[in-house]
Write a protein that holds these residues in place. Structure first.
Motif, PDB file in Angstrom:
ATOM      1  N   GLY A 155      -0.180   1.721  11.216  1.00 52.47           N
ATOM      2  CA  GLY A 155      -1.235   2.549  10.641  1.00 52.47           C
ATOM      3  C   GLY A 155      -1.361   2.394   9.138  1.00 52.47           C
ATOM      4  O   GLY A 155      -0.792   1.494   8.534  1.00 52.47           O
ATOM      5  N   PRO A 156      -2.109   3.320   8.511  1.00 53.58           N
ATOM      6  CA  PRO A 156      -2.345   3.244   7.061  1.00 53.58           C
ATOM      7  C   PRO A 156      -1.136   3.744   6.261  1.00 53.58           C
ATOM      8  O   PRO A 156      -0.180   4.289   6.828  1.00 53.58           O
ATOM      9  CB  PRO A 156      -3.549   4.169   6.860  1.00 53.58           C
ATOM     10  CG  PRO A 156      -3.416   5.177   7.942  1.00 53.58           C
ATOM     11  CD  PRO A 156      -2.839   4.429   9.124  1.00 53.58           C
ATOM     12  N   HIS A 157      -1.241   3.598   4.945  1.00 50.90           N
ATOM     13  CA  HIS A 157      -0.214   4.135   4.050  1.00 50.90           C
ATOM     14  C   HIS A 157      -0.167   5.652   4.177  1.00 50.90           C
ATOM     15  O   HIS A 157      -1.198   6.308   4.354  1.00 50.90           O
ATOM     16  CB  HIS A 157      -0.544   3.832   2.586  1.00 50.90           C
ATOM     17  CG  HIS A 157      -0.557   2.393   2.240  1.00 50.90           C
ATOM     18  ND1 HIS A 157      -0.893   1.949   0.997  1.00 50.90           N
ATOM     19  CD2 HIS A 157      -0.278   1.277   2.958  1.00 50.90           C
ATOM     20  CE1 HIS A 157      -0.828   0.635   0.957  1.00 50.90           C
ATOM     21  NE2 HIS A 157      -0.470   0.204   2.147  1.00 50.90           N
ATOM     22  N   PHE A 158       1.021   6.206   4.030  1.00 47.89           N
ATOM     23  CA  PHE A 158       1.139   7.654   3.919  1.00 47.89           C
ATOM     24  C   PHE A 158       0.593   8.048   2.552  1.00 47.89           C
ATOM     25  O   PHE A 158       0.896   7.417   1.543  1.00 47.89           O
ATOM     26  CB  PHE A 158       2.602   8.097   4.029  1.00 47.89           C
ATOM     27  CG  PHE A 158       2.747   9.580   3.886  1.00 47.89           C
ATOM     28  CD1 PHE A 158       2.690  10.394   4.999  1.00 47.89           C
ATOM     29  CD2 PHE A 158       2.887  10.165   2.635  1.00 47.89           C
ATOM     30  CE1 PHE A 158       2.785  11.771   4.869  1.00 47.89           C
ATOM     31  CE2 PHE A 158       2.981  11.536   2.494  1.00 47.89           C
ATOM     32  CZ  PHE A 158       2.929  12.339   3.619  1.00 47.89           C
ATOM     33  N   GLN A 159      -0.225   9.096   2.523  1.00 47.20           N
ATOM     34  CA  GLN A 159      -0.752   9.625   1.265  1.00 47.20           C
ATOM     35  C   GLN A 159      -0.493  11.122   1.194  1.00 47.20           C
ATOM     36  O   GLN A 159      -0.690  11.844   2.187  1.00 47.20           O
ATOM     37  CB  GLN A 159      -2.260   9.373   1.154  1.00 47.20           C
ATOM     38  CG  GLN A 159      -2.611   7.905   1.068  1.00 47.20           C
ATOM     39  CD  GLN A 159      -4.105   7.659   0.909  1.00 47.20           C
ATOM     40  OE1 GLN A 159      -4.932   8.359   1.474  1.00 47.20           O
ATOM     41  NE2 GLN A 159      -4.444   6.639   0.129  1.00 47.20           N
ATOM     42  N   SER A 217      -7.948   3.107   2.769  1.00 48.01           N
ATOM     43  CA  SER A 217      -8.100   3.647   1.431  1.00 48.01           C
ATOM     44  C   SER A 217      -7.940   2.534   0.401  1.00 48.01           C
ATOM     45  O   SER A 217      -6.899   1.895   0.322  1.00 48.01           O
ATOM     46  CB  SER A 217      -7.045   4.727   1.193  1.00 48.01           C
ATOM     47  OG  SER A 217      -7.170   5.254  -0.104  1.00 48.01           O
ATOM     48  N   VAL A 218      -8.982   2.299  -0.392  1.00 49.30           N
ATOM     49  CA  VAL A 218      -8.921   1.325  -1.489  1.00 49.30           C
ATOM     50  C   VAL A 218      -9.433   1.945  -2.789  1.00 49.30           C
ATOM     51  O   VAL A 218      -9.700   1.249  -3.760  1.00 49.30           O
ATOM     52  CB  VAL A 218      -9.691   0.027  -1.152  1.00 49.30           C
ATOM     53  CG1 VAL A 218      -8.994  -0.745  -0.044  1.00 49.30           C
ATOM     54  CG2 VAL A 218     -11.139   0.319  -0.791  1.00 49.30           C
ATOM     55  N   ASP A 219      -9.552   3.265  -2.802  1.00 46.78           N
ATOM     56  CA  ASP A 219      -9.999   4.021  -3.965  1.00 46.78           C
ATOM     57  C   ASP A 219      -8.769   4.353  -4.815  1.00 46.78           C
ATOM     58  O   ASP A 219      -7.852   5.024  -4.338  1.00 46.78           O
ATOM     59  CB  ASP A 219     -10.695   5.299  -3.494  1.00 46.78           C
ATOM     60  CG  ASP A 219     -11.205   6.171  -4.621  1.00 46.78           C
ATOM     61  OD1 ASP A 219     -10.825   5.957  -5.798  1.00 46.78           O
ATOM     62  OD2 ASP A 219     -11.974   7.100  -4.325  1.00 46.78           O
ATOM     63  N   ALA A 227      -7.449  -1.279  -4.400  1.00 43.64           N
ATOM     64  CA  ALA A 227      -6.259  -0.475  -4.687  1.00 43.64           C
ATOM     65  C   ALA A 227      -5.456  -0.241  -3.414  1.00 43.64           C
ATOM     66  O   ALA A 227      -5.999   0.064  -2.359  1.00 43.64           O
ATOM     67  CB  ALA A 227      -6.652   0.855  -5.309  1.00 43.64           C
ATOM     68  N   GLY A 228      -4.157  -0.426  -3.516  1.00 42.49           N
ATOM     69  CA  GLY A 228      -3.255  -0.201  -2.388  1.00 42.49           C
ATOM     70  C   GLY A 228      -3.087  -1.397  -1.470  1.00 42.49           C
ATOM     71  O   GLY A 228      -2.186  -1.409  -0.644  1.00 42.49           O
TER      72      GLY A 228
END
Length: 179
Positions: free
Chosen positions: A95-99, A108-110, A164-165
């Motif tokens: 999955g995606p990065h933990f935020q 998420s690239v913001d 970003a990220g």
């Protein structure tokens, strides 16, 4: 440099000894199989048999995550982040990065969300033995929110708008518990 790595490794071992086993992730990289603790998806860049340890430490409102690797390619830069799901047979399964504050847009690239204050970034560069230690410190705790793995990426993490990220392909994954 070798002395610094020795001191850091000693600190990592002390942290491992003081941290409950349920709150750490460690293992030897292998190709995916059910029950694997550490999985390599690219055996050239993260060889089978390389080792990894993840130690999350939470005190007060702060969290630190230590990452130790050994046996990767020497003198190479990698990106690494905490992801929300455990490792699976495919690199995207984690999955995606933990935020801490979730971006409503995935992926998420913001830079307002994908940054080292809102995510756990553990980028590192290996030494002549393929070893490295990375430490991330943030002013928040995981609590009961889902975070289940650290993913090693092919490149250092980018920071610019629209990228970003991002850190290139997912090379490997290690399951870990974060609290």
């Amino acid at each position: 440099m070798r002395k610094l790595l020795s001191v850091a490794a000693a600190l990592l071992l002390a942290a491992l000894a003081a941290t409950p086993a349920s709150a750490t992730g460690h293992g030897v990289f292998e190709t995916w199989r059910a029950g694997a603790k550490a999985v390599t998806y690219d055996v050239e860049k993260v060889p089978v048999g390389a080792r990894v340890a993840v130690v999350p430490l939470a005190t007060g409102r702060k969290t630190s995550v230590l990452l130790y690797v050994h046996g990767l390619l020497p003198y190479r830069h990698y990106g690494a982040h905490v992801h929300v799901k455990p490792c699976g047979p495919a690199p995207a399964d984690s999955g995606p990065h933990f935020q801490d504050k979730a971006d409503p847009v995935v992926p998420s690239v913001d830079p307002a969300y994908a940054n080292p204050r809102n995510e756990i970034w553990l980028d590192f560069a290996t030494d002549d033995k393929g070893s490295a230690i990375a430490i991330a410190n943030v002013l928040w705790r995981f609590g009961d929110r889902p975070a289940a793995a650290v993913v090693i990426h092919a490149d250092h993490t980018h920071t610019g708008p629209g990228e970003a990220g991002t850190a290139g392909p997912r090379l490997a994954c290690v399951n870990s518990r974060f609290r």
